[in-house]
Design a protein around this motif. Structure first.
Motif, PDB file in Angstrom:
ATOM      1  N   HIS A  12       0.858  -1.296   0.032  1.00  0.00           N
ATOM      2  CA  HIS A  12      -0.003  -0.093  -0.091  1.00  0.00           C
ATOM      3  C   HIS A  12       0.859   1.136  -0.209  1.00  0.00           C
ATOM      4  O   HIS A  12       2.034   1.168   0.541  1.00  0.00           O
ATOM      5  CB  HIS A  12      -1.004  -0.109   1.202  1.00  0.00           C
ATOM      6  N   PRO A  13       0.590   2.582  -0.652  1.00  0.00           N
ATOM      7  CA  PRO A  13       1.340   3.479  -0.580  1.00  0.00           C
ATOM      8  C   PRO A  13       1.597   4.103   0.769  1.00  0.00           C
ATOM      9  O   PRO A  13       2.689   4.441   1.004  1.00  0.00           O
ATOM     10  CB  PRO A  13       0.442   4.654  -1.191  1.00  0.00           C
ATOM     11  N   VAL A  14       1.089   3.784   1.930  1.00  0.00           N
ATOM     12  CA  VAL A  14       1.261   4.204   3.136  1.00  0.00           C
ATOM     13  C   VAL A  14       2.344   3.241   3.612  1.00  0.00           C
ATOM     14  O   VAL A  14       3.640   3.639   4.122  1.00  0.00           O
ATOM     15  CB  VAL A  14       0.278   4.016   4.104  1.00  0.00           C
ATOM     16  N   GLN A  15       2.185   1.904   3.534  1.00  0.00           N
ATOM     17  CA  GLN A  15       3.376   0.923   3.793  1.00  0.00           C
ATOM     18  C   GLN A  15       4.803   1.317   3.004  1.00  0.00           C
ATOM     19  O   GLN A  15       5.801   1.300   3.696  1.00  0.00           O
ATOM     20  CB  GLN A  15       3.069  -0.378   3.122  1.00  0.00           C
ATOM     21  N   GLU A  16       4.581   1.653   1.711  1.00  0.00           N
ATOM     22  CA  GLU A  16       5.987   2.168   0.895  1.00  0.00           C
ATOM     23  C   GLU A  16       6.408   3.378   1.662  1.00  0.00           C
ATOM     24  O   GLU A  16       7.551   3.311   1.713  1.00  0.00           O
ATOM     25  CB  GLU A  16       5.526   2.463  -0.625  1.00  0.00           C
ATOM     26  N   ALA A  17       5.827   4.298   1.929  1.00  0.00           N
ATOM     27  CA  ALA A  17       6.229   5.660   2.562  1.00  0.00           C
ATOM     28  C   ALA A  17       6.916   5.337   3.713  1.00  0.00           C
ATOM     29  O   ALA A  17       7.842   5.971   4.090  1.00  0.00           O
ATOM     30  CB  ALA A  17       5.233   6.445   2.657  1.00  0.00           C
ATOM     31  N   SER A  30      -2.982   5.901   9.532  1.00  0.00           N
ATOM     32  CA  SER A  30      -2.473   6.490   8.500  1.00  0.00           C
ATOM     33  C   SER A  30      -3.557   6.220   7.242  1.00  0.00           C
ATOM     34  O   SER A  30      -3.804   7.013   6.556  1.00  0.00           O
ATOM     35  CB  SER A  30      -1.235   6.498   8.090  1.00  0.00           C
ATOM     36  N   VAL A  31      -3.647   4.763   6.972  1.00  0.00           N
ATOM     37  CA  VAL A  31      -4.412   4.396   5.903  1.00  0.00           C
ATOM     38  C   VAL A  31      -5.757   5.107   6.231  1.00  0.00           C
ATOM     39  O   VAL A  31      -6.339   5.581   5.072  1.00  0.00           O
ATOM     40  CB  VAL A  31      -4.514   3.040   5.649  1.00  0.00           C
ATOM     41  N   LYS A  85       4.659  11.912   2.761  1.00  0.00           N
ATOM     42  CA  LYS A  85       5.089  11.312   1.427  1.00  0.00           C
ATOM     43  C   LYS A  85       4.051  10.342   0.854  1.00  0.00           C
ATOM     44  O   LYS A  85       3.720  10.190  -0.335  1.00  0.00           O
ATOM     45  CB  LYS A  85       6.625  10.411   1.814  1.00  0.00           C
ATOM     46  N   ALA A  86       3.311   9.620   1.541  1.00  0.00           N
ATOM     47  CA  ALA A  86       2.170   8.689   1.134  1.00  0.00           C
ATOM     48  C   ALA A  86       1.351   9.486   0.547  1.00  0.00           C
ATOM     49  O   ALA A  86       0.632   8.995  -0.677  1.00  0.00           O
ATOM     50  CB  ALA A  86       1.561   7.867   2.293  1.00  0.00           C
ATOM     51  N   ASN A 131       2.831  10.063  -2.900  1.00  0.00           N
ATOM     52  CA  ASN A 131       2.895   9.216  -3.799  1.00  0.00           C
ATOM     53  C   ASN A 131       1.471   8.498  -4.221  1.00  0.00           C
ATOM     54  O   ASN A 131       1.598   8.247  -5.341  1.00  0.00           O
ATOM     55  CB  ASN A 131       3.562   7.837  -2.982  1.00  0.00           C
ATOM     56  N   SER A 132       0.568   8.889  -3.263  1.00  0.00           N
ATOM     57  CA  SER A 132      -0.855   8.623  -3.910  1.00  0.00           C
ATOM     58  C   SER A 132      -1.146   9.513  -5.120  1.00  0.00           C
ATOM     59  O   SER A 132      -1.864   9.075  -5.841  1.00  0.00           O
ATOM     60  CB  SER A 132      -1.670   8.577  -2.646  1.00  0.00           C
TER      61      SER A 132
END
Length: 157
Positions: free
Chosen positions: A86-91, A111-112, A149-150, A153-154
């Motif tokens: 997920h973009p949050v995990q990546e960030a 955050s998600v 950052k998420a 990225n999103s």
């Protein structure tokens, strides 16, 4: 012993458990999911956080009998079917927003939920969304940076 069928990470799971068994115990002990953690057992630290119908919620004092038809998502359910985070995990990975990692589950789940409801939060909204999660390693600044950052990225999706 009663049986409960829950919607978990996109599929249905049937579990035998006492009706007052905390959802956290079902997730960890019966379904062997390691994302949600036992922290305080009082719904005060956020380590056990999951998404219930898209909202961040603690699972340590919520009985399995209260879940009903709600859709439950754990940390393990955030990645897509191909394993892409997920973009949050990546960030969080990119910003190294973990030290011991114990609070990480709650921080990511909160955050998600925040970004799903408010795609471009300001600093105060981020802090407010994360306030139910305790981090004793003092990585809050990196965690806030990861949430920002998420958002970036999103936006690029």
């Amino acid at each position: 012993m009663p049986k409960f069928t829950i919607k978990l990470n996109g599929s249905k799971k049937t579990i035998e458990a006492d009706s007052d068994t905390p959802l956290l115990y079902v997730l960890r002990d019966h379904l062997e999911l390691n994302g949600p953690k036992f922290g305080c057992g009082l719904s005060q630290c956020g380590a056990c956080m999951v998404l219930i119908n898209g909202k961040a919620a603690t699972s340590c004092i919520r009985p399995i009998s209260s879940v009903g038809d709600a859709e439950i998502i754990t940390l393990e359910g955030l990645a897509d079917k191909n394993g892409k985070l997920h973009p949050v995990q990546e960030a969080f990975v990119e910003e190294q927003a973990a030290q011991c990692g114990y609070c990480l589950n709650g921080m990511v789940m909160a955050s998600v939920a925040l970004l799903d409801s408010k795609p471009n939060p300001n600093d105060e909204e981020i802090k407010e969304a994360l306030e139910l999660n305790l981090c004793r390693c003092s990585t809050q600044a990196r965690i806030i940076k990861a949430v920002k950052k998420a958002v970036k990225n999103s936006a690029g999706l």
